[in-house]
Write a protein that holds these residues in place. Sequence first.
Motif, PDB file in Angstrom:
ATOM      1  N   ASN A  81     -10.605   2.692  -5.213  1.00 38.52           N
ATOM      2  CA  ASN A  81     -11.750   3.593  -5.268  1.00 38.52           C
ATOM      3  C   ASN A  81     -11.613   4.733  -4.270  1.00 38.52           C
ATOM      4  OD1 ASN A  81     -12.607   0.628  -5.781  1.00 38.52           O
ATOM      5  ND2 ASN A  81     -14.110   1.836  -6.907  1.00 38.52           N
ATOM      6  N   GLU A  82     -12.300   5.816  -4.559  1.00 38.30           N
ATOM      7  CA  GLU A  82     -12.293   6.981  -3.670  1.00 38.30           C
ATOM      8  C   GLU A  82     -12.709   6.596  -2.251  1.00 38.30           C
ATOM      9  OE1 GLU A  82     -14.400  11.421  -3.395  1.00 38.30           O
ATOM     10  OE2 GLU A  82     -14.990   9.975  -4.947  1.00 38.30           O
ATOM     11  N   GLN A  83     -13.640   5.639  -2.137  1.00 38.71           N
ATOM     12  CA  GLN A  83     -14.114   5.235  -0.812  1.00 38.71           C
ATOM     13  C   GLN A  83     -12.988   4.657   0.041  1.00 38.71           C
ATOM     14  OE1 GLN A  83     -15.529   4.652  -3.779  1.00 38.71           O
ATOM     15  NE2 GLN A  83     -17.675   4.042  -3.601  1.00 38.71           N
ATOM     16  N   ALA A  88      -9.429   5.152   4.719  1.00 39.91           N
ATOM     17  CA  ALA A  88      -8.082   5.296   5.278  1.00 39.91           C
ATOM     18  C   ALA A  88      -7.997   6.512   6.190  1.00 39.91           C
ATOM     19  CB  ALA A  88      -7.054   5.393   4.152  1.00 39.91           C
ATOM     20  N   SER A  89      -8.684   7.588   5.819  1.00 39.81           N
ATOM     21  CA  SER A  89      -8.663   8.799   6.639  1.00 39.81           C
ATOM     22  C   SER A  89      -9.407   8.593   7.948  1.00 39.81           C
ATOM     23  CB  SER A  89      -9.276   9.968   5.860  1.00 39.81           C
ATOM     24  OG  SER A  89      -8.487  10.287   4.729  1.00 39.81           O
ATOM     25  N   SER A  90     -10.605   8.010   7.877  1.00 39.07           N
ATOM     26  CA  SER A  90     -11.390   7.825   9.096  1.00 39.07           C
ATOM     27  C   SER A  90     -10.706   6.856  10.056  1.00 39.07           C
ATOM     28  CB  SER A  90     -12.802   7.332   8.748  1.00 39.07           C
ATOM     29  OG  SER A  90     -12.774   6.012   8.250  1.00 39.07           O
ATOM     30  N   PRO A 124      -3.858   8.157   4.835  1.00 42.74           N
ATOM     31  CA  PRO A 124      -4.998   8.981   5.266  1.00 42.74           C
ATOM     32  C   PRO A 124      -4.844  10.433   4.834  1.00 42.74           C
ATOM     33  CG  PRO A 124      -3.488   8.647   7.090  1.00 42.74           C
ATOM     34  CD  PRO A 124      -2.945   7.830   5.935  1.00 42.74           C
ATOM     35  N   ASP A 125      -5.976  11.133   4.849  1.00 42.50           N
ATOM     36  CA  ASP A 125      -6.011  12.585   4.637  1.00 42.50           C
ATOM     37  C   ASP A 125      -5.453  13.012   3.288  1.00 42.50           C
ATOM     38  OD1 ASP A 125      -7.116  12.918   7.220  1.00 42.50           O
ATOM     39  OD2 ASP A 125      -5.112  12.820   8.095  1.00 42.50           O
ATOM     40  N   CYS A 126      -5.701  12.188   2.265  1.00 40.20           N
ATOM     41  CA  CYS A 126      -5.336  12.553   0.898  1.00 40.20           C
ATOM     42  C   CYS A 126      -6.625  12.822   0.125  1.00 40.20           C
ATOM     43  CB  CYS A 126      -4.543  11.434   0.222  1.00 40.20           C
ATOM     44  SG  CYS A 126      -2.913  11.160   0.946  1.00 40.20           S
ATOM     45  N   GLN A 127      -6.791  14.033  -0.320  1.00 36.85           N
ATOM     46  CA  GLN A 127      -8.023  14.419  -1.018  1.00 36.85           C
ATOM     47  C   GLN A 127      -7.905  14.019  -2.486  1.00 36.85           C
ATOM     48  OE1 GLN A 127     -10.624  15.609   0.778  1.00 36.85           O
ATOM     49  NE2 GLN A 127      -9.274  15.314   2.542  1.00 36.85           N
ATOM     50  N   GLU A 145      -2.178   5.319 -14.095  1.00 40.02           N
ATOM     51  CA  GLU A 145      -3.067   6.257 -14.763  1.00 40.02           C
ATOM     52  C   GLU A 145      -3.647   7.178 -13.702  1.00 40.02           C
ATOM     53  OE1 GLU A 145      -6.034   4.244 -16.985  1.00 40.02           O
ATOM     54  OE2 GLU A 145      -4.628   3.378 -18.429  1.00 40.02           O
ATOM     55  N   ASP A 146      -3.607   8.487 -13.995  1.00 43.36           N
ATOM     56  CA  ASP A 146      -4.128   9.478 -13.042  1.00 43.36           C
ATOM     57  C   ASP A 146      -3.513   9.269 -11.661  1.00 43.36           C
ATOM     58  OD1 ASP A 146      -5.812  10.493 -15.035  1.00 43.36           O
ATOM     59  OD2 ASP A 146      -7.331   8.988 -14.573  1.00 43.36           O
ATOM     60  N   PHE A 147      -2.221   9.053 -11.626  1.00 41.26           N
ATOM     61  CA  PHE A 147      -1.520   8.707 -10.395  1.00 41.26           C
ATOM     62  C   PHE A 147      -0.320   9.638 -10.279  1.00 41.26           C
ATOM     63  CE2 PHE A 147       1.065   6.046  -7.590  1.00 41.26           C
ATOM     64  CZ  PHE A 147       0.129   5.470  -6.781  1.00 41.26           C
ATOM     65  N   PRO A 148      -0.549  10.898  -9.803  1.00 39.26           N
ATOM     66  CA  PRO A 148       0.471  11.941  -9.927  1.00 39.26           C
ATOM     67  C   PRO A 148       1.583  11.888  -8.891  1.00 39.26           C
ATOM     68  CG  PRO A 148      -1.464  12.811  -8.835  1.00 39.26           C
ATOM     69  CD  PRO A 148      -1.795  11.380  -9.202  1.00 39.26           C
ATOM     70  N   GLY A 149       1.710  10.791  -8.173  1.00 42.10           N
ATOM     71  CA  GLY A 149       2.769  10.726  -7.175  1.00 42.10           C
ATOM     72  C   GLY A 149       2.481  11.578  -5.962  1.00 42.10           C
ATOM     73  N   ASP A 150       1.205  11.684  -5.576  1.00 39.27           N
ATOM     74  CA  ASP A 150       0.835  12.523  -4.442  1.00 39.27           C
ATOM     75  C   ASP A 150       0.946  11.799  -3.113  1.00 39.27           C
ATOM     76  OD1 ASP A 150      -1.292  10.774  -4.656  1.00 39.27           O
ATOM     77  OD2 ASP A 150      -2.720  12.277  -5.358  1.00 39.27           O
ATOM     78  N   GLY A 151       1.427  10.557  -3.114  1.00 42.26           N
ATOM     79  CA  GLY A 151       1.618   9.825  -1.872  1.00 42.26           C
ATOM     80  C   GLY A 151       0.379   9.184  -1.324  1.00 42.26           C
ATOM     81  N   ALA A 152      -0.734   9.191  -2.073  1.00 41.30           N
ATOM     82  CA  ALA A 152      -1.970   8.602  -1.572  1.00 41.30           C
ATOM     83  C   ALA A 152      -1.861   7.092  -1.437  1.00 41.30           C
ATOM     84  CB  ALA A 152      -3.138   8.965  -2.490  1.00 41.30           C
TER      85      ALA A 152
END
Length: 214
Positions: A81-83, A88-90, A124-127, A145-152
């Motif tokens: 989830n987005e949360q 992870a960022s905080s 962390p710090d992945c928007q 799914e909806d997982f573009p390899g952005d390293g999140a």
Amino acid sequence: MAQERSFFCERTAEFVLSYQIASILQEVADRVLPIHFWLNREGRRETSDDFPGESIRVVGVYARRPKVSRIGDARLRVKFNEQLFEAASSHGRVGIPMLSGVPVVPRLGELGINSHSCWFEVKPDCQVRDREIWIEKPGNVISTEDFPGDGAIVGPLNSTDILETVTRHAEAGTWQDAQQRIREAKNSLDEINRFPGRLFGYKPFYCLLINSNA
């Protein structure tokens, strides 16, 4: 296709995952203590001297639960989830890396402390928003799914990967330092999530990696 449904809750998964992750992390600590952190319990300032002469690193862990189209399916869906990315960022900003684990079982009757689990680092710090992955028993990530390899999300991680992540990102300090870092991470989340209860059910547990300073 039938909608995927879960068959146990995150708290049940935590009982399994806390044992498994502690068994891995004990390779880099004198002892490992999995905890939930309540501000008026573990976070009480009166307990700040409870680990004299010891250095503590903190690792956050989010339990995930698999979902299946029907009980017994070997193909499991897991949602991040987005949360979790916000958390992870905080936590990352105060030196607490965030891991996430999911038991790879297709039914409750196969769940146990020796069940196979997949582990991931939540960066962390992945928007980013929600992420979903598919896992095929016994634990190969087979599609996204909806997982573009952005390293999140990084993983699945083996034990060596987990230890390297912790060694690289978990800051050491006193128990008082650790309490303050967790408080700061929680306070930061409270500022992001202004709607009461938004994070209900999505709370990490923590592993304290305790080493003697002697």
